[in-house]
Design a protein around this motif. Structure first.
Motif, PDB file in Angstrom:
ATOM      1  N   ILE A 111     -53.341 -11.968  21.341  1.00 19.66           N
ATOM      2  CA  ILE A 111     -52.270 -12.951  21.482  1.00 19.66           C
ATOM      3  C   ILE A 111     -50.976 -12.212  21.777  1.00 19.66           C
ATOM      4  CG2 ILE A 111     -50.942 -14.766  20.345  1.00 19.66           C
ATOM      5  CD1 ILE A 111     -53.403 -15.390  18.641  1.00 19.66           C
ATOM      6  N   ILE A 112     -50.313 -12.603  22.860  1.00 20.02           N
ATOM      7  CA  ILE A 112     -49.038 -12.001  23.239  1.00 20.02           C
ATOM      8  C   ILE A 112     -47.926 -12.882  22.680  1.00 20.02           C
ATOM      9  CG2 ILE A 112     -47.611 -11.171  25.140  1.00 20.02           C
ATOM     10  CD1 ILE A 112     -50.145 -11.208  26.901  1.00 20.02           C
ATOM     11  N   GLY A 113     -47.210 -12.374  21.686  1.00 16.10           N
ATOM     12  CA  GLY A 113     -46.104 -13.120  21.096  1.00 16.10           C
ATOM     13  C   GLY A 113     -46.435 -13.650  19.716  1.00 16.10           C
ATOM     14  N   ALA A 114     -45.521 -13.418  18.763  1.00 16.65           N
ATOM     15  CA  ALA A 114     -45.736 -13.827  17.372  1.00 16.65           C
ATOM     16  C   ALA A 114     -44.887 -15.019  16.972  1.00 16.65           C
ATOM     17  CB  ALA A 114     -45.454 -12.652  16.435  1.00 16.65           C
ATOM     18  N   GLY A 115     -44.408 -15.799  17.966  1.00 11.93           N
ATOM     19  CA  GLY A 115     -43.675 -17.020  17.662  1.00 11.93           C
ATOM     20  C   GLY A 115     -44.610 -18.101  17.138  1.00 11.93           C
ATOM     21  N   PRO A 116     -44.137 -19.345  17.038  1.00 18.20           N
ATOM     22  CA  PRO A 116     -44.970 -20.418  16.473  1.00 18.20           C
ATOM     23  C   PRO A 116     -46.316 -20.602  17.164  1.00 18.20           C
ATOM     24  CG  PRO A 116     -42.695 -21.115  16.554  1.00 18.20           C
ATOM     25  CD  PRO A 116     -42.748 -19.798  17.265  1.00 18.20           C
ATOM     26  N   ALA A 117     -46.351 -20.583  18.493  1.00 15.60           N
ATOM     27  CA  ALA A 117     -47.623 -20.762  19.201  1.00 15.60           C
ATOM     28  C   ALA A 117     -48.592 -19.639  18.868  1.00 15.60           C
ATOM     29  CB  ALA A 117     -47.397 -20.834  20.711  1.00 15.60           C
ATOM     30  N   ALA A 158     -53.893 -18.052  13.267  1.00 12.11           N
ATOM     31  CA  ALA A 158     -54.442 -18.599  12.024  1.00 12.11           C
ATOM     32  C   ALA A 158     -55.662 -19.472  12.287  1.00 12.11           C
ATOM     33  CB  ALA A 158     -53.371 -19.391  11.284  1.00 12.11           C
ATOM     34  N   LEU A 159     -55.591 -20.291  13.328  1.00 12.48           N
ATOM     35  CA  LEU A 159     -56.722 -21.167  13.641  1.00 12.48           C
ATOM     36  C   LEU A 159     -57.944 -20.360  14.076  1.00 12.48           C
ATOM     37  CD1 LEU A 159     -54.788 -23.976  15.556  1.00 12.48           C
ATOM     38  CD2 LEU A 159     -55.775 -24.127  13.261  1.00 12.48           C
ATOM     39  N   LEU A 160     -57.725 -19.296  14.823  1.00 12.70           N
ATOM     40  CA  LEU A 160     -58.838 -18.450  15.270  1.00 12.70           C
ATOM     41  C   LEU A 160     -59.431 -17.645  14.120  1.00 12.70           C
ATOM     42  CD1 LEU A 160     -57.213 -17.339  18.616  1.00 12.70           C
ATOM     43  CD2 LEU A 160     -59.345 -18.637  18.418  1.00 12.70           C
ATOM     44  N   LEU A 161     -58.588 -17.224  13.189  1.00 10.82           N
ATOM     45  CA  LEU A 161     -59.093 -16.514  12.010  1.00 10.82           C
ATOM     46  C   LEU A 161     -60.032 -17.387  11.196  1.00 10.82           C
ATOM     47  CD1 LEU A 161     -55.773 -14.775  10.995  1.00 10.82           C
ATOM     48  CD2 LEU A 161     -57.877 -13.574  11.614  1.00 10.82           C
ATOM     49  N   LEU A 183     -55.644  -9.872  17.319  1.00  9.47           N
ATOM     50  CA  LEU A 183     -54.542  -8.923  17.410  1.00  9.47           C
ATOM     51  C   LEU A 183     -53.360  -9.630  18.065  1.00  9.47           C
ATOM     52  CD1 LEU A 183     -53.221  -6.099  17.349  1.00  9.47           C
ATOM     53  CD2 LEU A 183     -54.365  -5.618  19.544  1.00  9.47           C
ATOM     54  N   VAL A 184     -52.194  -9.572  17.414  1.00 10.61           N
ATOM     55  CA  VAL A 184     -50.972 -10.193  17.929  1.00 10.61           C
ATOM     56  C   VAL A 184     -49.987  -9.090  18.286  1.00 10.61           C
ATOM     57  CG1 VAL A 184     -49.080 -11.803  17.475  1.00 10.61           C
ATOM     58  CG2 VAL A 184     -51.334 -12.201  16.438  1.00 10.61           C
ATOM     59  N   LEU A 185     -49.507  -9.098  19.518  1.00 17.33           N
ATOM     60  CA  LEU A 185     -48.531  -8.112  19.987  1.00 17.33           C
ATOM     61  C   LEU A 185     -47.201  -8.809  20.238  1.00 17.33           C
ATOM     62  CD1 LEU A 185     -50.706  -6.150  22.576  1.00 17.33           C
ATOM     63  CD2 LEU A 185     -50.293  -5.581  20.171  1.00 17.33           C
ATOM     64  N   GLU A 186     -46.162  -8.354  19.571  1.00 18.97           N
ATOM     65  CA  GLU A 186     -44.831  -8.946  19.695  1.00 18.97           C
ATOM     66  C   GLU A 186     -43.858  -7.898  20.229  1.00 18.97           C
ATOM     67  OE1 GLU A 186     -41.459 -10.688  19.932  1.00 18.97           O
ATOM     68  OE2 GLU A 186     -43.195 -11.934  19.383  1.00 18.97           O
ATOM     69  N   ARG A 187     -43.139  -8.249  21.276  1.00 18.06           N
ATOM     70  CA  ARG A 187     -42.215  -7.309  21.937  1.00 18.06           C
ATOM     71  C   ARG A 187     -41.031  -6.940  21.039  1.00 18.06           C
ATOM     72  NH1 ARG A 187     -39.181  -9.702  27.009  1.00 18.06           N
ATOM     73  NH2 ARG A 187     -38.319 -10.941  25.304  1.00 18.06           N
ATOM     74  N   GLN A 223     -53.322 -13.994   6.435  1.00 14.24           N
ATOM     75  CA  GLN A 223     -54.646 -14.579   6.623  1.00 14.24           C
ATOM     76  C   GLN A 223     -55.614 -13.621   7.317  1.00 14.24           C
ATOM     77  OE1 GLN A 223     -54.607 -18.580   8.264  1.00 14.24           O
ATOM     78  NE2 GLN A 223     -52.719 -19.094   7.196  1.00 14.24           N
ATOM     79  N   GLY A 224     -55.112 -12.506   7.847  1.00 20.17           N
ATOM     80  CA  GLY A 224     -56.029 -11.519   8.408  1.00 20.17           C
ATOM     81  C   GLY A 224     -55.742 -11.063   9.825  1.00 20.17           C
ATOM     82  N   ALA A 225     -54.714 -11.623  10.461  1.00 16.57           N
ATOM     83  CA  ALA A 225     -54.368 -11.165  11.812  1.00 16.57           C
ATOM     84  C   ALA A 225     -53.672  -9.813  11.737  1.00 16.57           C
ATOM     85  CB  ALA A 225     -53.464 -12.168  12.502  1.00 16.57           C
ATOM     86  N   GLN A 226     -53.886  -8.977  12.745  1.00 13.78           N
ATOM     87  CA  GLN A 226     -53.128  -7.742  12.868  1.00 13.78           C
ATOM     88  C   GLN A 226     -51.926  -8.035  13.771  1.00 13.78           C
ATOM     89  OE1 GLN A 226     -53.658  -3.057  14.209  1.00 13.78           O
ATOM     90  NE2 GLN A 226     -55.422  -4.420  14.208  1.00 13.78           N
ATOM     91  N   VAL A 227     -50.726  -7.912  13.226  1.00 11.71           N
ATOM     92  CA  VAL A 227     -49.500  -8.213  13.973  1.00 11.71           C
ATOM     93  C   VAL A 227     -48.730  -6.921  14.182  1.00 11.71           C
ATOM     94  CG1 VAL A 227     -47.373  -9.561  14.037  1.00 11.71           C
ATOM     95  CG2 VAL A 227     -49.411 -10.523  12.938  1.00 11.71           C
ATOM     96  N   ARG A 228     -48.445  -6.588  15.445  1.00 13.83           N
ATOM     97  CA  ARG A 228     -47.704  -5.373  15.775  1.00 13.83           C
ATOM     98  C   ARG A 228     -46.398  -5.741  16.467  1.00 13.83           C
ATOM     99  NH1 ARG A 228     -52.686  -2.001  18.580  1.00 13.83           N
ATOM    100  NH2 ARG A 228     -54.041  -1.927  16.717  1.00 13.83           N
ATOM    101  N   TYR A 229     -45.299  -5.283  15.899  1.00 15.80           N
ATOM    102  CA  TYR A 229     -43.983  -5.540  16.461  1.00 15.80           C
ATOM    103  C   TYR A 229     -43.557  -4.384  17.364  1.00 15.80           C
ATOM    104  CZ  TYR A 229     -43.862  -9.184  12.927  1.00 15.80           C
ATOM    105  OH  TYR A 229     -44.154 -10.282  12.155  1.00 15.80           O
ATOM    106  N   GLN A 230     -42.694  -4.718  18.326  1.00 14.62           N
ATOM    107  CA  GLN A 230     -42.175  -3.752  19.306  1.00 14.62           C
ATOM    108  C   GLN A 230     -43.298  -3.148  20.160  1.00 14.62           C
ATOM    109  OE1 GLN A 230     -39.662  -1.375  16.438  1.00 14.62           O
ATOM    110  NE2 GLN A 230     -38.036  -1.934  17.886  1.00 14.62           N
ATOM    111  N   HIS A 231     -44.269  -3.987  20.476  1.00 13.95           N
ATOM    112  CA  HIS A 231     -45.352  -3.616  21.394  1.00 13.95           C
ATOM    113  C   HIS A 231     -45.273  -4.563  22.595  1.00 13.95           C
ATOM    114  CE1 HIS A 231     -47.949  -0.858  18.857  1.00 13.95           C
ATOM    115  NE2 HIS A 231     -47.024  -1.268  18.005  1.00 13.95           N
TER     116      HIS A 231
END
Length: 410
Positions: free
Chosen positions: A12-18, A24-27, A34-38, A121-129
């Motif tokens: 998932i590209i972007g950690a905003g609401p969408a 969470a729904l996919l988990l 994996l969530v990548l946030e710029r 809930q189990g997602a891996q969230v990476r900031y500044q990626h």
């Protein structure tokens, strides 16, 4: 040095609401996400007034408790003002079943709450990626990512969801952007300590004020908990360019042109520099392609007037997650009929009302003094975000019904 390659079920590209709601729904389906946030959270974002329909998707994602406990400003409706005319809609008194209340939120805090919940809930969230390239021709979608320290790596995913909002990562990389049919408008906005002590002012509603002379120029005032608010003005860029000075000075000049707003904010402390965005409306050639789909603003953004952005974002997350559940189960998914068309149905309902707002027709409807109660409840349902409810005639036949209503109210 060989570039490292990582694997995941859904990127998932972007950690905003969408992005957070989709994660969470996919988990819940057992997917590896994996969530990548710029950017680095918390970060400023505009779009602070939620619609009640969005609460359903926050609840689906298991995020509702965290949102409720965050202490945001309660919201139960919308107020509209033009000159000495005032009307409001209570979203609890609406045609469609479902939530009638929600919150007005500082998005920096709200988005952080959702991203934290996705991570919990189990997602891996990476900031500044930052995603810099996308290869859809490989056996699996391949995404090139650059970290803030300059290192790069590749992610191979079973599917990619672009939830990058106004960044519109995939639509830019894949040249999917298509001109919006809306005129080029801009918004100048900020957060202030509002100092409002006017008797009867309702902090539980977003306040939309029409410019005293121009029906296509309007202001928003979104009260927050703690005596602050978001204040902004929206107009075509040619109108905004008439005003000189800093963004804060231009915004103050414009707000003070409306007597009611001037009186309301006479004690305000303008303590945060204003910002401007221009040409925010967007469209794309397609909301999906081989190995990917676009969520929320990454695909299409209409206009801020009815605060539909977050609702469309989390609705798209719910639709995409449902389609992916079937796809990962081995079913053939028609992303056009099972994702794009259902999503666009509600977006097009909002579009009809946005068009009518700027032409002045819907403003006549809103301020019409002899409105039938049931019609008001139908309108309230759409303003509350229930733009996909076919039991509402103003959803099922939005253009015809609204045109007829405009003629009655003229």
């Amino acid at each position: 040095m060989q570039t490292r390659v990582e694997q995941c079920d859904v990127l998932i590209i972007g950690a905003g609401p969408a992005g957070s709601v989709a994660a969470a729904l996919l988990l819940k389906q057992g997917r590896q996400v994996l969530v990548l946030e710029r950017e680095q959270f918390p970060r400023f974002s505009i779009g602070e007034s939620l619609l009640p329909q969005s609460m359903e998707y926050l609840q689906q994602a298991g995020m509702l408790q965290a949102v409720v406990e965050a202490g945001f400003q309660y919201k139960n409706g919308a107020a509209f003002v033009r000159g000495d005319r005032y009307t409001d809609f209570d979203f609890r008194d609406k045609h469609s079943p479902g939530w009638g209340t929600t919150y007005q939120v500082q998005r920096a805090q709200f988005d952080q709450v959702l991203a934290n919940e996705a991570e919990r809930q189990g997602a891996q969230v990476r900031y500044q990626h930052t995603v810099t390239a996308f290869d859809a021709d490989a056996e699996k979608p391949r995404v090139t990512v650059r970290h803030a320290d300059g290192t790069e790596y590749i992610v191979e995913a079973g599917f990619v969801l672009d939830a990058s909002g106004f960044g519109r990562v995939l639509s830019r990389l894949l040249q999917l952007e298509s001109p919006s049919n809306f005129p080029v408008r801009g918004a100048i906005f900020t957060h202030i300590e509002d100092g409002i002590d006017v008797p009867g002012f309702d902090r539980n509603k977003i306040r939309i004020t029409v410019h005293p002379e121009h029906c296509d120029v309007w202001y928003w005032l979104i009260p927050f908990a703690g005596g602050r608010c978001s204040i902004g003005v929206v107009a075509e860029t040619a109108f905004l360019e008439q005003f000189k000075g800093s963004e804060t000075e231009r915004l103050q000049t414009l707000v003070m042109q409306d007597p009611a707003s001037r009186a309301l904010l006479e004690n305000a402390r303008w303590d945060t520099p204003a910002r401007q965005i221009v040409g925010y409306s967007s469209n794309v050639k397609s909301l999906w392609g081989k190995g990917y789909a676009l969520l929320g603003n990454a695909g299409e953004f209409l206009d801020p007037v009815f605060s539909s952005g977050v609702t469309i974002a989390v609705k798209s997350a719910s639709l995409a997650a449902a389609a992916l559940q079937r796809q990962f189960a081995g079913e053939t998914v028609d992303w056009e009929s099972e994702y794009a068309i259902p999503l666009k149905k509600g977006v097009d309902t909002f579009r009809t009302f946005v068009d009518s707002w700027y032409s002045g027709g819907f403003q006549k409807v809103i301020f019409y003094e002899k409105q039938q109660p049931e019609v008001r409840r139908m309108i309230a349902a759409i303003l509350a975000g229930y733009a996909w409810d076919d039991s509402n005639p103003y959803v099922k036949e939005s253009k015809r019904r609204l045109k007829t209503l405009e003629e009655i109210c003229s």
